[in-house]
Design an enzyme around this catalytic site. Sequence first.
Site, mmCIF file in Angstrom:
data_model
loop_
_atom_site.group_PDB
_atom_site.id
_atom_site.type_symbol
_atom_site.label_atom_id
_atom_site.label_comp_id
_atom_site.label_asym_id
_atom_site.label_seq_id
_atom_site.Cartn_x
_atom_site.Cartn_y
_atom_site.Cartn_z
ATOM 1 N N LYS A 67 3.361 6.440 2.101
ATOM 2 C CA LYS A 67 3.660 6.019 1.024
ATOM 3 C C LYS A 67 3.175 6.601 -0.663
ATOM 4 O O LYS A 67 2.309 7.069 0.031
ATOM 5 C CB LYS A 67 2.127 4.983 0.947
ATOM 6 C CG LYS A 67 2.566 3.563 -0.135
ATOM 7 C CD LYS A 67 1.581 2.588 0.206
ATOM 8 C CE LYS A 67 1.241 1.089 -0.235
ATOM 9 N NZ LYS A 67 -0.059 0.143 -0.710
ATOM 10 N N SER A 76 2.051 -4.525 0.350
ATOM 11 C CA SER A 76 2.022 -3.577 -0.596
ATOM 12 C C SER A 76 2.940 -2.659 0.320
ATOM 13 O O SER A 76 4.307 -2.172 -0.323
ATOM 14 C CB SER A 76 1.986 -3.310 -1.975
ATOM 15 O OG SER A 76 0.624 -2.274 -1.104
ATOM 16 N N SER A 85 -2.330 -5.245 2.501
ATOM 17 C CA SER A 85 -0.828 -4.505 2.447
ATOM 18 C C SER A 85 -0.547 -3.293 3.113
ATOM 19 O O SER A 85 0.261 -2.413 3.951
ATOM 20 C CB SER A 85 -0.844 -3.885 0.964
ATOM 21 O OG SER A 85 -0.508 -4.132 -0.491
#
Length: 498
Positions: A79, A159, A183
């Site tokens: 990420k 997210s 998330s």
Amino acid sequence: MTSLTDLTLADMRDGLKAKKFSAVELAEAHLSAIEKANAHYNAFITITRDKAIAMANESDARLAKGQGGTIEGIPVGVKDLFCTKGVLTTAASHILDGFKPPYESTVTTRIWDQGGVMLGKLNMDEFAMGSANITSYYGPVKSPWKRKDGGPDLVPGGSSGGSAAAVAANLCPIALGTDTGGSIRQPASFCGIVGIKPTYGRCSRWGIVAFASSLDQAGPITRTVRDSAIMLNVMCGHDPKDSTSSPLAVPDFEKVLTGDVKGKRIGIPKEYRPDGIDPEILAMWDKGIKLLKDAGAEVIDISLPHTKYALATYYIVAPAECSSNLARYDGVRYGLRVMPEKGGINELYEATRAAGFGKEVKKRIMIGTYVLSAGYYDAYYKKAQQVRWLIAEDFRKAFEKVDVILTPTAPSAAFAIGEKQDDPIMMYLNDVFTVPTSMAGLPGISIPGAINKDGLPLGLQLIGKAFDEETVLGVAYAMEKMIGFNAKPQGIALGVAA
Ligand code: GLN
């Protein structure tokens, strides 16, 4: 025929040891899948091909000598919130344009030390604020899932949307995510895969771009529970560079995967059945309860009475911490600098921040600044911290009677890109079942629970006591076996997704 990109981490690990394929072949298979599919999914912000091949070559050399770490030669997506030395790190924000950190985060360091091969940096909501991966400066991520009658492109959740989409579409076997209020778990639920947020303090936050420091936790997104356990073995551990990192010893999480839930006490909180909840979500939950009962677990009704305040509390605490953390982006030290023709340093700050942050981030900075300001601090921030303690107490009391809590992960399946976008309350409701765990700092996993009538995955969440990821993983593994979820997104069947 199974291709290399279909394999789980555990299969790759065994195949590499048995010399069925090389780390370079694995990296190459995934890189070509990414290069073919990324224009469609937009899951990767940066693809690190050269780095991947170089790392894979080193892995092959170590494997040839019978050496190597826990995940030697395994491709990993990261990420874009983790600082990676010399590799563009954006937090999906314009304000970090061109930022190449001079250091590596602790979690990614641990992964490379154990032989992980870096494929690239994954798209996400800007500064991890969002539930649909639509606030990224780099554009939305498309889910590899489609409704069975076609229809619009769907969100992968957020997210960590790039991470979940990439793992579900077989662009990488595992990806790193972070979870502040849901998330990791909510995108795992939307994409029919597994995601675990460990206990706050299990994984070091050092080198992860901060959103809300008292909530942020790193965790893996994978296709199986076993792969999550293997990743946690690599990622967790004490780090003197993070003052909130736990010194507790890390057990071998793979060892607890026995499939046995006999005698385990499973808590079912009545507050997670709000009026109007999708009946298909309830049906999935009830089926999960029945499976556990049939397997010899004891199912116990519990109450978590402060659940209804969790979202409201979260949307005070998280923006408060974000407004403080994001004060550092000023055009002087990192990334973007917008220099107005006239004016001095204040105008530089203003112009940079006005151009660099997106709408959602600005909104949260303003809310956070408001709730922390003199005169409002006691009414909002202090109150929220008190309620947060009550939420944690609810869990503490419940865990006197039960070993693990079972709930749905999210109140709906994935929705279309563009949907809910203008309705912040609807968007924030996505995290209604994940935020309480985050407020209490507890571990939570999402595993695929069922497919709904539209052909989309729904997730089940298991919540554990602090630092008891073992029970969470053990029960999740048993449920994964019993549920036997084997649906795949159309994106894979289509080769790439049209
Ligand atoms: N969706 C939540 C938010 O927007 C949670 C995000 C997260 O866990 N990073 O804040």
